[in-house]
Motif scaffolding. Structure first.
Motif, PDB file in Angstrom:
ATOM      1  N   GLU A  89      26.797  21.325  34.450  1.00 38.97           N
ATOM      2  CA  GLU A  89      27.319  19.957  34.483  1.00 38.97           C
ATOM      3  C   GLU A  89      26.189  18.945  34.602  1.00 38.97           C
ATOM      4  OE1 GLU A  89      29.926  19.982  37.802  1.00 38.97           O
ATOM      5  OE2 GLU A  89      31.380  21.359  36.882  1.00 38.97           O
ATOM      6  N   LEU A  90      25.154  19.313  35.359  1.00 42.61           N
ATOM      7  CA  LEU A  90      24.036  18.406  35.594  1.00 42.61           C
ATOM      8  C   LEU A  90      23.001  18.446  34.467  1.00 42.61           C
ATOM      9  CD1 LEU A  90      23.641  19.266  39.371  1.00 42.61           C
ATOM     10  CD2 LEU A  90      24.309  17.026  38.478  1.00 42.61           C
ATOM     11  N   ALA A  91      22.869  19.604  33.820  1.00 43.79           N
ATOM     12  CA  ALA A  91      21.864  19.764  32.755  1.00 43.79           C
ATOM     13  C   ALA A  91      22.494  20.487  31.570  1.00 43.79           C
ATOM     14  CB  ALA A  91      20.652  20.523  33.283  1.00 43.79           C
ATOM     15  N   PRO A  92      23.404  19.828  30.861  1.00 45.67           N
ATOM     16  CA  PRO A  92      24.154  20.508  29.800  1.00 45.67           C
ATOM     17  C   PRO A  92      23.320  20.931  28.603  1.00 45.67           C
ATOM     18  CG  PRO A  92      24.621  18.149  29.801  1.00 45.67           C
ATOM     19  CD  PRO A  92      23.832  18.425  31.041  1.00 45.67           C
ATOM     20  N   LYS A  93      22.099  20.427  28.496  1.00 45.25           N
ATOM     21  CA  LYS A  93      21.252  20.783  27.357  1.00 45.25           C
ATOM     22  C   LYS A  93      20.118  21.733  27.740  1.00 45.25           C
ATOM     23  CE  LYS A  93      22.270  16.643  24.655  1.00 45.25           C
ATOM     24  NZ  LYS A  93      21.700  15.486  23.900  1.00 45.25           N
ATOM     25  N   ASN A  94      20.235  22.349  28.901  1.00 40.62           N
ATOM     26  CA  ASN A  94      19.221  23.304  29.351  1.00 40.62           C
ATOM     27  C   ASN A  94      19.664  24.716  28.972  1.00 40.62           C
ATOM     28  OD1 ASN A  94      17.471  25.009  30.682  1.00 40.62           O
ATOM     29  ND2 ASN A  94      17.542  23.924  32.623  1.00 40.62           N
ATOM     30  N   PRO A  95      19.034  25.327  27.967  1.00 39.12           N
ATOM     31  CA  PRO A  95      19.488  26.652  27.523  1.00 39.12           C
ATOM     32  C   PRO A  95      19.368  27.729  28.589  1.00 39.12           C
ATOM     33  CG  PRO A  95      17.384  26.088  26.507  1.00 39.12           C
ATOM     34  CD  PRO A  95      17.874  24.851  27.191  1.00 39.12           C
ATOM     35  N   THR A  96      18.424  27.560  29.509  1.00 40.22           N
ATOM     36  CA  THR A  96      18.231  28.558  30.561  1.00 40.22           C
ATOM     37  C   THR A  96      19.494  28.762  31.376  1.00 40.22           C
ATOM     38  OG1 THR A  96      15.876  28.054  30.714  1.00 40.22           O
ATOM     39  CG2 THR A  96      16.875  29.118  32.611  1.00 40.22           C
ATOM     40  N   VAL A  97      20.213  27.690  31.644  1.00 38.02           N
ATOM     41  CA  VAL A  97      21.449  27.786  32.411  1.00 38.02           C
ATOM     42  C   VAL A  97      22.420  28.743  31.737  1.00 38.02           C
ATOM     43  CG1 VAL A  97      23.466  26.514  33.258  1.00 38.02           C
ATOM     44  CG2 VAL A  97      21.200  25.453  33.357  1.00 38.02           C
ATOM     45  N   TYR A  98      22.566  28.608  30.426  1.00 40.94           N
ATOM     46  CA  TYR A  98      23.537  29.424  29.706  1.00 40.94           C
ATOM     47  C   TYR A  98      23.085  30.873  29.572  1.00 40.94           C
ATOM     48  CZ  TYR A  98      25.134  24.724  28.737  1.00 40.94           C
ATOM     49  OH  TYR A  98      25.546  23.425  28.890  1.00 40.94           O
ATOM     50  N   VAL A  99      21.776  31.076  29.452  1.00 43.63           N
ATOM     51  CA  VAL A  99      21.272  32.452  29.409  1.00 43.63           C
ATOM     52  C   VAL A  99      21.553  33.158  30.728  1.00 43.63           C
ATOM     53  CG1 VAL A  99      19.240  33.908  29.141  1.00 43.63           C
ATOM     54  CG2 VAL A  99      19.468  31.855  27.745  1.00 43.63           C
ATOM     55  N   PHE A 100      21.247  32.482  31.834  1.00 38.75           N
ATOM     56  CA  PHE A 100      21.486  33.093  33.145  1.00 38.75           C
ATOM     57  C   PHE A 100      22.974  33.331  33.386  1.00 38.75           C
ATOM     58  CE2 PHE A 100      17.385  31.179  35.161  1.00 38.75           C
ATOM     59  CZ  PHE A 100      16.631  32.095  34.459  1.00 38.75           C
ATOM     60  N   ARG A 101      23.796  32.355  32.983  1.00 40.28           N
ATOM     61  CA  ARG A 101      25.236  32.525  33.217  1.00 40.28           C
ATOM     62  C   ARG A 101      25.790  33.644  32.353  1.00 40.28           C
ATOM     63  NH1 ARG A 101      29.007  27.274  32.880  1.00 40.28           N
ATOM     64  NH2 ARG A 101      28.851  27.712  30.641  1.00 40.28           N
ATOM     65  N   ALA A 102      25.270  33.774  31.142  1.00 41.81           N
ATOM     66  CA  ALA A 102      25.686  34.892  30.298  1.00 41.81           C
ATOM     67  C   ALA A 102      25.377  36.227  30.953  1.00 41.81           C
ATOM     68  CB  ALA A 102      25.002  34.805  28.938  1.00 41.81           C
ATOM     69  N   SER A 103      24.194  36.322  31.546  1.00 39.47           N
ATOM     70  CA  SER A 103      23.816  37.554  32.233  1.00 39.47           C
ATOM     71  C   SER A 103      24.760  37.846  33.394  1.00 39.47           C
ATOM     72  CB  SER A 103      22.374  37.450  32.736  1.00 39.47           C
ATOM     73  OG  SER A 103      21.958  38.653  33.330  1.00 39.47           O
ATOM     74  N   ALA A 104      25.121  36.791  34.125  1.00 40.74           N
ATOM     75  CA  ALA A 104      26.052  36.975  35.242  1.00 40.74           C
ATOM     76  C   ALA A 104      27.430  37.386  34.737  1.00 40.74           C
ATOM     77  CB  ALA A 104      26.140  35.688  36.060  1.00 40.74           C
ATOM     78  N   TYR A 105      27.903  36.746  33.671  1.00 36.62           N
ATOM     79  CA  TYR A 105      29.205  37.130  33.109  1.00 36.62           C
ATOM     80  C   TYR A 105      29.181  38.584  32.642  1.00 36.62           C
ATOM     81  CZ  TYR A 105      31.430  32.497  32.966  1.00 36.62           C
ATOM     82  OH  TYR A 105      32.029  31.311  33.297  1.00 36.62           O
ATOM     83  N   ARG A 106      28.062  38.997  32.062  1.00 35.63           N
ATOM     84  CA  ARG A 106      27.954  40.393  31.617  1.00 35.63           C
ATOM     85  C   ARG A 106      28.107  41.352  32.783  1.00 35.63           C
ATOM     86  NH1 ARG A 106      23.358  43.385  31.494  1.00 35.63           N
ATOM     87  NH2 ARG A 106      21.970  41.567  31.442  1.00 35.63           N
ATOM     88  N   HIS A 107      27.564  40.978  33.938  1.00 32.65           N
ATOM     89  CA  HIS A 107      27.624  41.859  35.095  1.00 32.65           C
ATOM     90  C   HIS A 107      29.017  41.934  35.717  1.00 32.65           C
ATOM     91  CE1 HIS A 107      23.243  42.064  34.906  1.00 32.65           C
ATOM     92  NE2 HIS A 107      23.302  43.022  35.800  1.00 32.65           N
ATOM     93  N   VAL A 108      29.899  41.026  35.352  1.00 35.02           N
ATOM     94  CA  VAL A 108      31.296  41.127  35.823  1.00 35.02           C
ATOM     95  C   VAL A 108      32.207  41.507  34.648  1.00 35.02           C
ATOM     96  CG1 VAL A 108      31.012  39.591  37.793  1.00 35.02           C
ATOM     97  CG2 VAL A 108      31.647  38.617  35.574  1.00 35.02           C
ATOM     98  N   ASP A 109      31.592  42.095  33.602  1.00 34.13           N
ATOM     99  CA  ASP A 109      32.337  42.637  32.461  1.00 34.13           C
ATOM    100  C   ASP A 109      33.192  41.593  31.756  1.00 34.13           C
ATOM    101  OD1 ASP A 109      31.316  45.241  32.863  1.00 34.13           O
ATOM    102  OD2 ASP A 109      32.816  45.608  34.420  1.00 34.13           O
TER     103      ASP A 109
END
Length: 267
Positions: free
Chosen positions: A172-192
């Protein structure tokens, strides 16, 4: 992914009194020579902390004894960090945050606590890291970097949903920061939750098509989805783009693991 990110400590705090900062940017009345000298001393000490931390520790200790105040203490803590004395650095940074002026520049207190959190994380003291980062967020809740930092810690604690919550705030604070989405993708992967992981990876790559970490993560998601050919393509691209990077090392490891399983020798 998160393991690689946690070693990034930003040591660029300018813990100088307002008069010093003003002198450094040329806005002080009459150009305060003493303030400029202090600013230069701080810059020199921080440079030394990066290049020769052992020497910087002694230099900063002498400066503290001579009344160097917060800049001297901060330089000493960063030198300890760069020397690999993470627990000592974390304690010094937490103490620094306590003794700084709580009213004049709260963002600097938040930065010191954030650095303490990163140092605690490197010692494996994840609960102390989370506590320091939470204290930093109480001071500066609009800092996307602080939300990312705590997400990394919560990932290390295997508290993936809380990590996702923090990354939601960061997005929400940095919507154009790709790092946020990469990290969140990794977290989503870990919860299947591969579909949401895939969405975040696509978003990251739209923002930065050559992001090695995003390509690494996309390869993992593709392998888990059964598309091993596409996974291989992503990992080979990472190795070709950034052969000496941590992402390339992980890509090679994933390729080796996938090939072993394909040969029927894996678990």
């Amino acid at each position: 992914m998160f393991r690689q990110a946690k070693v990034l400590l930003t040591a660029a705090l300018l813990l100088l009194p307002p008069t010093v900062a003003a002198a450094q940017d040329g806005t002080s009345d009459g150009g305060d020579d003493a303030a400029l000298q202090a600013a230069e001393q701080y810059a020199d000490c921080m440079r030394l902390a990066a290049e020769n931390p052992a020497k910087a520790i002694e230099t900063a200790r002498t400066w503290v004894d001579q009344g160097g105040g917060d800049p001297a203490r901060h330089c000493k803590a960063i030198a300890q960090f760069n020397k690999g004395h993470y627990a000592e650095a974390a304690r010094q940074l937490e103490q620094l945050a306590k003794t700084m002026d709580k009213d004049s520049r709260p963002a600097l207190r938040a930065d010191a606590l954030a650095q303490a959190g990163q140092a605690w994380l490197l010692t494996g003291e994840v609960a102390r890291a989370e506590a320091a980062q939470t204290a930093a967020l109480d001071i500066a809740p609009k800092s996307a970097e602080l939300w990312i930092d705590r997400a990394l810690t919560r990932f290390e604690m295997a508290d993936y949903w809380k990590a996702i919550d923090d990354l939601n705030r960061a997005s929400e604070l940095a919507p154009k920061n790709p790092t946020v989405y990469v990290f969140r993708a990794s977290a989503y992967r870990h919860v299947d939750t591969l579909e949401l992981a895939r969405d975040d990876i696509n978003r990251a790559l739209q923002l930065d098509p050559d992001n090695a970490e995003a390509l690494l993560e996309r390869g993992i998601v593709r392998r888990l989805s059964g598309d091993t050919a596409a996974a291989r393509k992503d990992w080979l691209k990472v190795i070709d783009m950034a052969p000496e990077s941590p992402a390339a090392a992980d890509a090679r490891a994933n390729l080796e693991k996938m090939d072993v399983k394909a040969d029927g020798n894996g678990e």
